[in-house]
Design an enzyme around this catalytic site. Structure first.
Site, PDB file in Angstrom:
ATOM      1  NE  ARG A   1      -3.589  -2.292   2.342  1.00 14.27           N
ATOM      2  CZ  ARG A   1      -4.225  -2.771   3.506  1.00 14.27           C
ATOM      3  NH1 ARG A   1      -3.811  -2.568   4.629  1.00 14.27           N
ATOM      4  NH2 ARG A   1      -5.091  -3.683   3.196  1.00 14.27           N
ATOM      5  CB  THR A   2       0.350   4.839  -0.959  1.00 10.77           C
ATOM      6  OG1 THR A   2      -0.049   4.299  -2.322  1.00 10.77           O
ATOM      7  CG2 THR A   2       1.215   5.899  -1.242  1.00 10.77           C
ATOM      8  CD  GLN A   3       3.190   1.351   3.986  1.00  6.28           C
ATOM      9  OE1 GLN A   3       3.137   1.800   5.061  1.00  6.28           O
ATOM     10  NE2 GLN A   3       2.352   0.349   3.928  1.00  6.28           N
TER      11      GLN A   3
END
Lengths: 245, 266
Positions: B42-44
């Site tokens: 996921r976009t961290q």
């Protein structure tokens, strides 16, 4: 090793809300500043919402959660209206809010709610909630950034804490509407002086019980009627400017 | 708003900062991490980022500005990126933060507009609808702990009314007559407020253009992730107009007189 989640889905958008119940009215107020950190995001973002003509909800905390929560509560109230051809009474709205908040116990709405309005028996009511749904009916409650500044003031001026009445007299259980409105305005001007996240504008919703007249509300400048129930409860809004610095 | 996109959404410590008043909001977390631990990424953090977007209301509508830079950390990676995107005939979307997430949003919105067009029901989505749609998308994604790492401005003009609102990766929304994202929230927003607040219905297009241009110049002087190439969008009753990219006029002769930072001998 478990993956670390660094994304924090919450934020705090400052501001303060406040509600006070009288014997035949209820006042629900909030400032209109929205902040994040040291930034003022906007000078006008309402935190106090009309639910019905005799129930008003104030939200404080994470603004995105607050708006989403109000939207869902209103949706449930609309369904109730279609199912039962009447408005939901305020004690039922209070229980609904507790159920909706607790339904998100493990990913809470980061919102402190205060619900104000008129009970079916005609008395002024204030219900206050924590983010996961614990709630109680009270006479007055402040929440949000300046809670720690406002609540002690209210304890002293509404509940007469740390005051002793003159000999042979007692303190009133409920204050008249003009007194309460002045206390609300003073609370917010003081909070604005001492808290950087409070200011810009003040919105006060006033719900009057049926057959209770205007209770001195006519003495205030700039009162707008927002609605009335068929039974006779009346809803008003009163706006004041707060310092913008 | 924290101007470092890499810091957005990271936790603040409520234990020692209960009122969010500590001046340095968040720092990058350099703790060891394994991005493949559960097989789903996921976009961290944002990778290719855009900086500020500025927007103001004026007499005839809304004007918005953003530069053409997409940075890769401190590297000025792409210098001809468009960060202002028209949506239909009444709305412009401006984006800071992750540019790939922004381009994904453009795709979603373009599909939405095609669907709406195909319905041929005589209704067109205006800026208010676009903004509300975006806020629901952004809030839903943050609730899945998989945010679209942007801060967005939606500006528009429809049915005689100006519209200007903000929405970000948390789903937070607000409206005002002047808005600025990223570093612009610190540096440009005070300038914009001084120039615009109370004069929304008097400012001409020329005055509005000058206010935005001056603010973009200040940003270029002070924001290390900015560029002197930018675009202006104007949304009025006549529809959307986005300029070709234009260059800021800047002067640097004052640098001659600065002493104490470089390798001067005197």
């Amino acid at each position: 090793m478990a993956q670390q989640r660094q994304f924090n889905p919450y934020s705090n958008n400052g501001g303060t809300i406040l509600a006070i119940a009288g014997s035949t009215f209820s006042v629900i107020a909030g400032d209109t500043r929205q902040t994040e950190g040291y930034n003022i995001q906007t000078r006008y973002a309402p935190k106090v919402f009309r639910l019905t003509d005799k129930a008003v909800l104030a939200t404080n905390g994470f603004a995105a959660d607050g708006n989403q929560f109000v939207k869902k509560v209103r949706q449930r109230l609309e369904w109730y209206r279609h199912a039962h051809s009447k408005e939901m009474p305020i004690r039922a709205i209070a229980r609904l809010i507790q159920t909706m908040l607790y339904g998100r116990r493990f990913f809470p709405y980061y919102v402190y709610n205060i619900l104000g309005g008129i009970e079916e028996d005609g008395s002024g009511a204030v219900y206050s909630f924590d983010p996961v749904g614990s709630y109680e009916r009270e006479t007055c409650r402040a929440a949000g950034a300046a809670q720690s500044l406002v609540q002690p003031f209210l304890d002293n001026q509404i509940y007469f804490k740390n005051q002793t009445p003159p000999p042979g007299q007692s303190f009133p259980a409920h204050l008249p509407l003009p007194t309460v409105l002045e206390l609300v305005i003073d609370s917010f001007t003081s909070a604005t002086e001492r808290h950087i996240e409070v200011g810009d504008g003040l919105e006060m919703y006033i719900v009057l019980a049926r057959d209770s007249g205007l209770q001195g509300l006519d003495g205030f400048q700039g009162v707008t009627e927002m609605g009335a129930t068929p039974e006779g409860e009346k809803l008003f809004v009163l706006r004041r400017n707060l310092k913008r610095d | 708003m924290d101007h470092f996109p890499t810091n957005w959404g990271r936790p603040r410590n409520d234990a020692w900062d209960p009122y969010a008043t500590y001046p340095i909001h968040q720092r990058p977390n350099n703790a060891p991490k394994d991005a493949f631990a559960d097989g789903v990424q996921r976009t961290q953090q944002p990778i290719v980022t855009g900086t500020s977007v500025l927007a103001i209301k004026f007499k005839d509508g809304v004007m918005m500005a953003a530069d053409n830079l997409a940075s890769y950390g401190s590297l000025a990676r792409f210098r001809d990126i468009q960060r202002l995107h028209p949506v239909g005939n009444h709305t412009v979307l401006g984006a800071g933060g992750d540019m790939s997430d922004f381009q994904y949003l453009q795709m979603i919105l373009d599909e939405l507009m095609v669907d709406e067009f195909a319905a041929a029901d005589g209704h067109a989505l205006g800026p208010a609808e676009i903004h509300n749609y975006l806020s629901e998308v952004m809030y839903a994604r943050r609730s899945k702990m998989n945010p679209l790492w942007n801060s967005l401005l939606v500006g528009g003009f429809k049915d005689g009314k100006s519209f200007l609102s903000y929405v970000d990766l948390l789903g937070t929304t607000y409206s005002a007559s002047t808005l600025a994202t990223g570093y612009g929230a610190y540096i440009a927003q005070p300038l914009l407020r001084r120039a615009v607040e109370g004069r929304e219905h008097e400012l001409t297009a020329d005055q509005a253009r000058k206010i935005l241009e001056d603010s973009m110049r200040v940003l270029f002087y002070r924001d290390a992730r900015s560029l002197d190439q930018y675009q202006l969008a104007t949304i009025t009753k006549d529809g959307v107009e986005i300029t070709e990219s234009r260059k800021l006029e800047t002067t640097w002769d004052f640098a001659e007189g600065i002493r104490g930072y470089g390798a001067q001998t005197q």
